[in-house]
Design a protein around this motif. Sequence first.
Motif, PDB file in Angstrom:
ATOM      1  N   UNK A  65     -49.279 -44.783  66.447  1.00 23.20           N
ATOM      2  CA  UNK A  65     -50.527 -44.681  65.692  1.00 23.20           C
ATOM      3  C   UNK A  65     -50.309 -43.688  64.559  1.00 23.20           C
ATOM      4  N   UNK A  66     -50.704 -44.075  63.369  1.00 16.40           N
ATOM      5  CA  UNK A  66     -50.611 -43.178  62.220  1.00 16.40           C
ATOM      6  C   UNK A  66     -52.014 -42.754  61.797  1.00 16.40           C
ATOM      7  N   UNK A  67     -52.232 -41.459  61.741  1.00 18.69           N
ATOM      8  CA  UNK A  67     -53.507 -40.915  61.287  1.00 18.69           C
ATOM      9  C   UNK A  67     -53.334 -40.363  59.876  1.00 18.69           C
ATOM     10  N   UNK A  89     -47.674 -39.351  62.453  1.00 16.21           N
ATOM     11  CA  UNK A  89     -47.406 -40.484  63.328  1.00 16.21           C
ATOM     12  C   UNK A  89     -47.258 -39.985  64.751  1.00 16.21           C
ATOM     13  N   UNK A  90     -47.975 -40.661  65.640  1.00 16.47           N
ATOM     14  CA  UNK A  90     -47.996 -40.289  67.050  1.00 16.47           C
ATOM     15  C   UNK A  90     -47.377 -41.437  67.855  1.00 16.47           C
ATOM     16  N   UNK A  91     -46.363 -41.105  68.640  1.00 18.64           N
ATOM     17  CA  UNK A  91     -45.701 -42.078  69.511  1.00 18.64           C
ATOM     18  C   UNK A  91     -46.213 -41.824  70.924  1.00 18.64           C
ATOM     19  N   UNK A  92     -47.024 -42.744  71.421  1.00 16.34           N
ATOM     20  CA  UNK A  92     -47.797 -42.512  72.634  1.00 16.34           C
ATOM     21  C   UNK A  92     -47.336 -43.421  73.766  1.00 16.34           C
ATOM     22  N   UNK A 122     -57.105 -44.400  61.080  1.00 20.02           N
ATOM     23  CA  UNK A 122     -56.021 -44.610  62.038  1.00 20.02           C
ATOM     24  C   UNK A 122     -55.478 -46.021  61.836  1.00 20.02           C
ATOM     25  N   UNK A 123     -54.156 -46.150  61.962  1.00 27.15           N
ATOM     26  CA  UNK A 123     -53.511 -47.443  61.797  1.00 27.15           C
ATOM     27  C   UNK A 123     -52.477 -47.646  62.889  1.00 27.15           C
ATOM     28  N   UNK A 132     -57.951 -36.213  71.999  1.00 30.12           N
ATOM     29  CA  UNK A 132     -58.452 -37.127  73.030  1.00 30.12           C
ATOM     30  C   UNK A 132     -58.568 -38.553  72.506  1.00 30.12           C
ATOM     31  N   UNK A 133     -58.955 -38.685  71.245  1.00 34.46           N
ATOM     32  CA  UNK A 133     -59.115 -40.015  70.668  1.00 34.46           C
ATOM     33  C   UNK A 133     -57.781 -40.755  70.634  1.00 34.46           C
ATOM     34  N   UNK A 134     -56.703 -40.046  70.363  1.00 30.24           N
ATOM     35  CA  UNK A 134     -55.381 -40.671  70.375  1.00 30.24           C
ATOM     36  C   UNK A 134     -55.019 -41.147  71.774  1.00 30.24           C
ATOM     37  N   UNK A 135     -55.387 -40.369  72.787  1.00 32.16           N
ATOM     38  CA  UNK A 135     -55.112 -40.786  74.163  1.00 32.16           C
ATOM     39  C   UNK A 135     -55.898 -42.044  74.518  1.00 32.16           C
ATOM     40  N   UNK A 136     -57.128 -42.136  74.018  1.00 27.71           N
ATOM     41  CA  UNK A 136     -57.938 -43.329  74.273  1.00 27.71           C
ATOM     42  C   UNK A 136     -57.285 -44.554  73.634  1.00 27.71           C
ATOM     43  N   UNK A 137     -56.810 -44.417  72.401  1.00 25.50           N
ATOM     44  CA  UNK A 137     -56.161 -45.537  71.718  1.00 25.50           C
ATOM     45  C   UNK A 137     -54.904 -45.980  72.446  1.00 25.50           C
ATOM     46  N   UNK A 138     -54.142 -45.005  72.958  1.00 20.33           N
ATOM     47  CA  UNK A 138     -52.939 -45.358  73.713  1.00 20.33           C
ATOM     48  C   UNK A 138     -53.298 -46.041  75.021  1.00 20.33           C
ATOM     49  N   UNK A 139     -54.333 -45.549  75.668  1.00 20.87           N
ATOM     50  CA  UNK A 139     -54.770 -46.121  76.955  1.00 20.87           C
ATOM     51  C   UNK A 139     -55.214 -47.563  76.775  1.00 20.87           C
TER      52      UNK A 139
END
Length: 392
Positions: free
Chosen positions: A239-241, A254-257, A219-220, A188-195
């Motif tokens: 975002x890279x965790x 690495x997450x491509x959002x 996170x970067x 969920x935190x990754x979705x918030x960062x993308x949003x």
Amino acid sequence: MPVLLPKNAISAFPLSLGPRAKDHQPSALESSPPLEANAEAIHFLNNLQQEELQMLLFSETLAMVSDTGEPEGELTIEVQRGKYKDEFGIMSHCLLVHAFSQGFVDKMLCGISLLGYLSWDLHIMEQHTQEFIKLHILPMERKMSLVRQDDQLVMTRSVKEGEEVKTEVTFFPWSSTVGFVSEAANLLLLRVMAWRQLVPSNARFLALDTEGKLCYSTYQALGTQTIQVGHQEVDVFIVEQTVHSEEGIPGSCRFYLLSDGHLAKRIQVGSPRCCMITKMPVLRDKDEIEPAPVFEKKPLVWEEDMELYSRFLGRKEELRVSHNSYLRQHPEAQALISDFLLFLLLRRPADVVTFAAEYFGPFAKRNPPTPALRSSSRPSPFRSLDPERPTD
């Protein structure tokens, strides 16, 4: 010798319970100085809004592919509203996170499942993860559960190799989990960062490493990039965790959002495999959440309202006609009231209420009949309750 999972065998999902759980009895947290999340991480978690999280409740499916592009499995992530019953039987609303991946690696079936219950500020309530690999010689299964109990977080980890099961239980004081981000909360935190298209600068969260030890997680933001999804090119926020294990090598993903929080691609750094979407989802618009309207309370001057004033006059006339009709049908009522007023004006008592009670008391059906010859000195029942009342 224990049988270990092949390297990157389950790299398609951001969960790993480590090579194996240690075989010992339930133990307390190590006496070393506890790790703490920094102020930036805590501030980011404390400023999550429920209205914002409600925009991020959806399910998504990604394909697991090898370095040659061959399909190897599927990853599904679903976040929705749920209900959670705690140890005292109290039911509360929560966020329910369910994720599952399954596929073949080197012709061996493996997979990971996650089920997590989170509060609306992403605090963990309960979480269960399970991973398995069907090795030809000795199948392996690993489980981990996190449950909040009173003022502590209880972690239970177990490894099953064939028929042998080894278990480890660890207790974390709840005060030491401030800024902790579980696997479910991470999704969920990754979705918030993308949003928000924003990663908190210099934030240092807490997480669990592959050995089930508390460690730092950072996170970067790596900027934006255009990737191909089917026949369409889309911009993604990267975002890279990194999970900084205290004992092992840090692990990064690495997450491509997409702009609405959908995961377009996921790469485990150092792994030849990745997860990616095969079809472009319908993106959710970033509707601005307007504040609730404020209606000022204004005094009601009904005499100036034509409709209300007309209703008042109509009701007034209706009551007048009804009252006059009743009095015409019961002339004794008017005679009784006239006699009482005449008697009241002749006596002029100081206590009008008691005087009225004594006057109308004999008419009550529940009172016994008044004897024909009654002593004039007999006390009134209406005055006996309050001897301080003056007599007339």
